[in-house]
Motif scaffolding. Structure first.
Motif, short mmCIF file in Angstrom:
data_model
loop_
_atom_site.label_atom_id
_atom_site.label_comp_id
_atom_site.label_asym_id
_atom_site.label_seq_id
_atom_site.Cartn_x
_atom_site.Cartn_y
_atom_site.Cartn_z
N LYS A 118 0.80 -1.21 0.14
CA LYS A 118 -0.05 0.02 -0.01
C LYS A 118 0.92 1.34 0.11
O LYS A 118 1.99 1.38 0.63
CB LYS A 118 -0.88 0.07 1.02
CG LYS A 118 -2.15 -1.03 1.22
CD LYS A 118 -2.86 -1.08 2.32
CE LYS A 118 -3.74 0.28 2.58
NZ LYS A 118 -4.63 0.59 3.63
N ALA A 119 0.29 2.21 -0.84
CA ALA A 119 1.08 3.65 -0.43
C ALA A 119 1.20 4.06 0.91
O ALA A 119 0.49 3.94 1.82
CB ALA A 119 0.23 4.51 -1.46
N PRO A 120 2.35 4.61 1.15
CA PRO A 120 3.59 4.98 0.05
C PRO A 120 4.45 3.56 -0.20
O PRO A 120 4.87 2.78 0.76
CB PRO A 120 4.45 5.84 0.79
CG PRO A 120 4.32 5.81 2.25
CD PRO A 120 2.96 5.33 2.27
N CYS A 121 4.64 3.29 -1.43
CA CYS A 121 5.11 2.18 -1.73
C CYS A 121 5.90 2.18 -3.19
O CYS A 121 5.64 3.17 -3.90
CB CYS A 121 4.13 0.68 -1.90
SG CYS A 121 2.82 1.12 -3.24
N LYS A 172 6.65 4.60 -8.03
CA LYS A 172 6.57 4.92 -6.71
C LYS A 172 5.06 5.67 -6.50
O LYS A 172 4.87 6.60 -7.24
CB LYS A 172 7.62 5.87 -6.19
CG LYS A 172 7.52 6.46 -4.94
CD LYS A 172 8.73 7.38 -4.52
CE LYS A 172 8.70 7.84 -3.36
NZ LYS A 172 9.77 8.67 -2.94
N ILE A 173 4.31 5.15 -5.55
CA ILE A 173 3.03 5.59 -5.27
C ILE A 173 2.88 6.10 -3.98
O ILE A 173 3.37 5.56 -2.96
CB ILE A 173 1.97 4.63 -5.26
CG1 ILE A 173 2.06 3.80 -6.71
CG2 ILE A 173 0.51 4.94 -5.18
CD1 ILE A 173 2.45 2.50 -6.46
N THR A 174 2.79 7.55 -3.92
CA THR A 174 2.52 8.30 -2.69
C THR A 174 1.31 8.76 -2.40
O THR A 174 0.43 8.49 -3.31
CB THR A 174 3.71 9.50 -2.65
OG1 THR A 174 3.17 10.42 -3.43
CG2 THR A 174 4.95 9.07 -2.97
N GLU A 175 0.90 9.39 -1.21
CA GLU A 175 -0.51 9.87 -1.09
C GLU A 175 -0.74 10.89 -2.18
O GLU A 175 -2.06 11.25 -2.47
CB GLU A 175 -0.45 10.43 0.30
CG GLU A 175 -0.58 9.19 1.38
CD GLU A 175 0.69 8.87 1.79
OE1 GLU A 175 1.86 9.28 1.10
OE2 GLU A 175 1.00 8.08 2.89
N THR A 176 0.18 11.61 -2.49
CA THR A 176 -0.14 12.80 -3.55
C THR A 176 0.20 12.60 -5.11
O THR A 176 -0.55 13.04 -5.94
CB THR A 176 0.52 14.02 -3.08
OG1 THR A 176 1.98 13.68 -2.79
CG2 THR A 176 0.08 14.44 -1.49
N GLU A 177 1.44 11.94 -5.04
CA GLU A 177 1.80 11.72 -6.72
C GLU A 177 2.13 10.41 -6.65
O GLU A 177 2.94 9.51 -6.01
CB GLU A 177 3.16 12.57 -6.81
CG GLU A 177 2.74 14.17 -6.95
CD GLU A 177 3.82 14.89 -7.43
OE1 GLU A 177 3.79 15.78 -8.34
OE2 GLU A 177 4.88 14.98 -6.60
N THR A 178 2.14 9.84 -7.93
CA THR A 178 2.69 8.65 -8.69
C THR A 178 3.72 8.99 -9.65
O THR A 178 3.40 9.87 -10.63
CB THR A 178 1.44 7.98 -9.23
OG1 THR A 178 0.64 7.43 -8.32
CG2 THR A 178 1.98 6.51 -9.82
N ILE A 179 5.17 8.46 -9.41
CA ILE A 179 6.05 8.88 -10.22
C ILE A 179 6.59 7.34 -10.98
O ILE A 179 6.72 6.26 -10.20
CB ILE A 179 7.17 9.48 -9.31
CG1 ILE A 179 6.73 10.48 -8.51
CG2 ILE A 179 8.45 9.95 -10.04
CD1 ILE A 179 7.29 10.99 -7.38
#
Length: 580
Positions: A405-408, A516-523
């Protein structure tokens, strides 16, 4: 999986035919049935499969030593019966007449042809459209089809025009009839010398192609390896291969081969001086308007170990995260449809109901098993011979498996094949299975970290160093579609590897693809270089992800692995999953 790349690239696929000749059109041989191995098979409509067979006949040919022999048996009952014998071809330049020789049996069966074009459209020339005819003869007869004449069409892009290259010529036979009643008939027919009339040379018409006659495509090699080539229409071939070195390694010219008058030649590949494991030799030829690339995939059992296996440290994007899963594929593969203890499931859950490859995703241990572990790699093979391709999912059919789960952060190091219609990918889905097993349809997010499309030439993606990174919001209504559109536009697809500072393409050398998936951005990353980002999708913020790795075929593009003897390989070095 996404089909949008086809739309984007379709706008720039047409490669103009520059060569123009004022010479009288001359026949160019397309299929002479001289090869001992016959690839053609027969399909039937309204009769049992065993009522029609084809073999290569070594006697009675009109030209040369071999021809195609069809045995058929139509029944005097039921719906109208007919059959077809498809012959895979590749006719690059516009042609106006098709011709072949047919030895009849006096059965009064009808004959004609179906021509398949680059878009998948079928063009039928039959007795009904003023082409073809009735087999009221028992000797050899040359059949000439005017491809510019009116005819029936269906499927494909439905534009009614022959889009090049022509990919198949199907010889069709229909049961005889009298006064509107279908009649029983059985017999043997011979076909020979399928040709087209062209104003260009044979090489220009058929799109002269580089072929490797030895070693076999996808084979294992070690040490000094002789590579034998056949490339009629070309004078020289340049062979290149990516070599180990700092960061990205270096491109190298292995040899420049001068071909003989028949287009044959060869060189020695010093495999010990190149990376251990999967390597791709790029063979390029040019002669006037003729251009061609051939990609020879080999597995180097010797060579230099270069960046193989799990790195000792964590990737920069996983800073302050904990490793929750890693697989180096250096042990027997743990893949199964049935074993709950297996690490991976070999279909897209649930139950493979959403499998999407034209060559079917085949389970581990089944006939045509696409999975093979060699040294520290997992090979996934697409095979036209066994009608198989492969996918692994970290989420199993019982809703258990590897998730984060994010952040992951997820990453995978792989190399894919650039063969016509191949579709290698590494991607993520939010967990829809936990609720699916309870009987509920569940919205989910999909993040395609790399979605690559193989194939060059007319009607193919011509991706070169580009691939797609595609976010999706499935079953989330109009709001989800709007969010998906915004995220996709933020990616500025396709990813252009050279522009990002990555000198080799996804099919030329190994690369590590990450997300990389964070609560705000996916990179998204390639070799730790950021290649795009978008706002994190709503479900991605709260739902666990699982990963999938596949070598599929199709994706809206034509599939033809015949150049590589029906096979194409994807190799996976490792996969890692991190979570905070």
């Amino acid at each position: 999986m996404s089909y949008c790349l086809r739309t984007i690239w379709r706008l720039c696929l047409v490669l103009p035919w520059i060569a123009i000749s004022t010479a009288r059109a001359a026949p160019v041989m397309v299929e002479d049935f001289e090869k001992a191995e016959l690839t053609a098979k027969v399909w039937v409509v309204n009769i049992p499969n065993e009522n029609a067979t084809v073999v290569r006949s070594a006697g009675g040919a009109h030209d040369g030593a071999g021809c195609l022999k069809l045995h058929y048996r139509f029944l005097g009952e039921g719906n109208f019966q007919y059959l077809g014998v498809p012959n895979k071809v590749r006719i690059e330049a516009p042609v106006h007449r098709l011709r072949f020789w047919l030895k009849g049996d006096g059965s009064r069966c009808s004959y004609g042809v179906q021509v398949s074009d680059a878009s998948g459209e079928t063009h039928q020339f039959s007795k009904n459209s003023g082409q073809g005819g009735t087999i009221d003869f028992t000797d050899w007869k040359e059949v000439v089809i005017d491809l510019d004449a009116g005819h029936e069409t269906w499927d494909g892009d439905k534009n009614g025009k022959l889009d090049y290259p022509i990919t198949a010529i199907t010889l069709t036979i229909g049961q005889p009839s009298e006064n509107g009643k279908s009649l029983a008939a059985q017999g043997d027919l011979l076909f020979d010398s399928i040709a087209v009339d062209s104003d260009l040379t044979a090489a220009e018409t058929l799109g002269s192609r580089i072929a490797v006659t030895s070693p076999e495509y996808g084979s294992e090699i070690r040490g000094a390896t002789k590579i034998a080539l056949s490339a009629p229409g070309f004078k020289t071939i340049t062979a290149k291969c990516w070599k180990q070195g700092d960061v990205f390694g270096t491109d190298s010219t292995v040899a420049t081969v001068t071909l003989d008058a028949d287009g044959n030649g060869g060189f020695v590949f010093p495999a010990d001086a190149y990376p251990h494991g999967p390597v791709t030799l790029r063979l390029h030829g040019e002669n006037g308007t003729l251009k061609d690339n051939c990609y020879l995939q080999l597995y180097n059992k010797g060579g230099v170990s270069w960046k193989e296996g799990l790195p000792k440290g964590s990737p920069p994007a996983a800073k302050d995260m904990t490793l929750v899963f890693a697989d180096d594929f250096n042990k027997p593969l743990s893949i199964s449809s049935k074993d709950p203890k297996a690490t991976y499931y070999d279909h897209k859950p649930p139950g493979g109901s959403q499998d999407f490859s034209t060559l079917r995703f085949t389970g581990a241990g089944e006939a045509g098993d696409p999975f093979h572990q060699v040294d520290s790699y997992m090979r996934i093979r697409a095979s036209e011979k066994s009608n198989s391709a492969g996918i692994i999912s970290s989420m199993k059919n019982d809703a258990t498996g590897i998730t984060a789960k994010a952040p992951c952060y997820f990453e995978c190091r792989l190399i894919g094949p650039n063969a016509v219609g191949t579709w290698p990918a590494f991607w993520l889905l939010t967990d829809y299975m936990s609720d699916h097993v309870k009987g509920r349809k569940v919205p989910c997010d999909e993040l395609d970290i790399i979605e690559a499309y193989g194939g060059e030439g007319h009607g193919s993606p011509n991706a070169y160093d580009t691939y797609m990174v595609t976010p999706h919001c499935w079953d989330q209504g109009d709001e989800g579609k709007a969010i998906e559109k915004k995220a996709f536009e933020a990616m500025h697809n396709p990813v252009r590897m050279n522009k990002a500072g990555i000198p080799s393409a996804w099919f030329e050398a190994f690369h590590t693809y990450g997300c990389k998936i964070t609560e705000t951005e996916t990179i998204y990353y390639c070799d730790d270089i950021e290649v795009g980002r978008h706002q994190t999708l709503p479900l991605s913020k709260t739902q666990p992800f699982f990963f999938l790795i596949n070598l599929a075929t199709g994706g809206g593009w034509p599939v033809d692995l015949s150049r590589y003897h029906g096979t194409a390989d994807m190799y996976v070095d490792y996969v890692r999953v991190y979570q905070r």
